[in-house]
Design an enzyme around this catalytic site. Structure first.
Site, PDB file in Angstrom:
ATOM      1  N   ALA A  63       0.816  -1.204  -0.233  1.00 52.59           N
ATOM      2  CA  ALA A  63       0.169   0.059  -0.109  1.00 52.59           C
ATOM      3  C   ALA A  63       0.982   1.101   0.122  1.00 52.59           C
ATOM      4  CB  ALA A  63      -0.902   0.096   0.972  1.00 52.59           C
ATOM      5  N   GLY A 108       0.658  -4.955   1.133  1.00 49.51           N
ATOM      6  CA  GLY A 108      -0.661  -5.128   0.388  1.00 49.51           C
ATOM      7  C   GLY A 108      -0.304  -5.997  -1.049  1.00 49.51           C
ATOM      8  N   GLU A 111      -0.682  -9.334  -0.006  1.00 53.41           N
ATOM      9  CA  GLU A 111      -2.048  -9.541   0.365  1.00 53.41           C
ATOM     10  C   GLU A 111      -2.934  -9.544  -0.874  1.00 53.41           C
ATOM     11  OE1 GLU A 111      -1.823  -6.126   2.827  1.00 53.41           O
ATOM     12  OE2 GLU A 111      -2.419  -7.491   4.580  1.00 53.41           O
ATOM     13  N   GLU A 131       4.781  -4.747   7.290  1.00 56.82           N
ATOM     14  CA  GLU A 131       4.117  -3.987   8.084  1.00 56.82           C
ATOM     15  C   GLU A 131       4.454  -3.430   9.645  1.00 56.82           C
ATOM     16  OE1 GLU A 131       2.776  -6.142   6.111  1.00 56.82           O
ATOM     17  OE2 GLU A 131       0.885  -5.205   4.926  1.00 56.82           O
TER      18      GLU A 131
END
Ligand code: CO8
Length: 274
Positions: A63, A108, A111, A131
């Site tokens: 992200a 992300g 993910e 993260e």
């Protein structure tokens, strides 16, 4: 679309996250465009989707850290929901989705790959959930899907340590099904890059899936996904229902009639998705 490319070839579609200068990091606009592109897929025509990243270096490097850096608690939760909603849409898309991971799949990105049905990667791929090194938790499904894919112990190790793993390790732990290496000639010159081999492999895999009876393939995806979330006694009922649903379809009638026909010269016709 600014950050998403979408191309159809027969019954296979390729969606490319196209924000190469930021290693295809997912900001709100990318997520929005990803959502819109997924919504617009013609599911009567497309039987398998491939998701990849632009360039040879990165699938998706996570992200967008710049965008996340100043979020409030409420905004953080909303951003997490935005990603989760799109990734869940991919996970539950009626047709199979292949992640062709062409480099970094971090945060992300890992993910996103995990919301796909099948993951294959190039030899330069790197996976990880960094993260906790940034002061947050994996928020686009990582705390849930990684454990389901590679097991609780390995998932916890990857997430708590925030350490990245290379393609060979991702293969060893079952995070990817296949690692694609560059092809070289006798002199060691590269004749096909790992990314070219990856996309060729992904397209072949997608075409193989697309040749099978679409309603049956979709029902398999639904049965596996929904069954995994249910106790076995309910899971087998889910299977029975979806198995039953295939009967009386034109594809079921044709597929079985073709097998029972003893004419050795016969050539199988494409399934009709009916
Ligand atoms: N966000 C924003 N920009 C990024 C990101 C990212 N995740 N990754 C790379 N970029 C940008 C860099 O800032 C750089 O931009 P610029 O040229 O303008 O400086 C450009 O991409 C190229 O990157 P690098 O120069 O860093 O390239 P390197 O080859 O040196 O390094 C790495 C490549 C190792 C991938 C490095 O870029 C990196 O570590 N990136 C961050 C990886 C990461 O930590 N990802 C996880 C992010 S957190 C996340 O995904 C959480 C998901 C859940 C969100 C839930 C919300 C609540």
């Amino acid at each position: 679309m600014e950050f998403v490319l979408y191309e159809e070839q027969g019954s296979v579609a390729v969606l490319t996250i196209n924000r190469e200068r930021a290693l295809n990091a997912l900001n709100s606009t990318v997520l929005e465009e990803l959502d819109q592109t997924i919504n617009a897929i013609d599911l009567d025509t497309i039987r398998c989707l491939i998701i990849t990243g632009a360039g040879a270096k990165s699938f998706v490097a996570g992200a967008d850290i710049g965008e996340m850096s100043s979020l409030t608690k409420e905004e953080g939760e909303a951003f997490g929901r935005k990603g989760n909603d799109v990734f869940r849409k991919i996970e539950t898309l009626p047709i199979p989705v292949i992640a062709a991971v062409n480099g970094f799949a971090l945060g992300g990105g890992c993910e996103l790959a995990m919301s796909c049905d099948i993951r294959i990667c190039s030899e330069n791929a790197v996976f990880g959930q960094p993260e906790v090194g940034l002061g947050i938790t994996p928020g686009f499904g990582g705390t849930q899907r990684l454990a389901r894919i590679v097991g609780v112990g390995m998932a916890k190790q990857m997430i708590y340590t925030a350490r990245n793993i290379k393609a060979a390790e991702a293969y060893r732990i079952g995070l990817v099904n296949q690692v694609c290496a560059a092809e070289t000639d006798a002199e060691g010159n590269v004749v096909k890059t790992a990314q070219e081999v990856l996309m060729e492999t992904a397209r072949k895999l997608a075409s193989t899936i697309a040749k099978n009876a679409p309603i049956a393939v979709r029902n398999c995806k639904k049965a596996i996904n929904e069954g995994l979330e249910a106790p076995m006694d309910q899971a087998i009922v889910i299977e029975e229902k979806l198995f039953g649903d295939c009967f009386e379809t034109e594809d079921q009638k044709y597929g079985m009639a073709f097998f029972l026909d003893k004419n050795k010269e016969k050539v199988k016709a494409p399934f009709l998705n009916r």
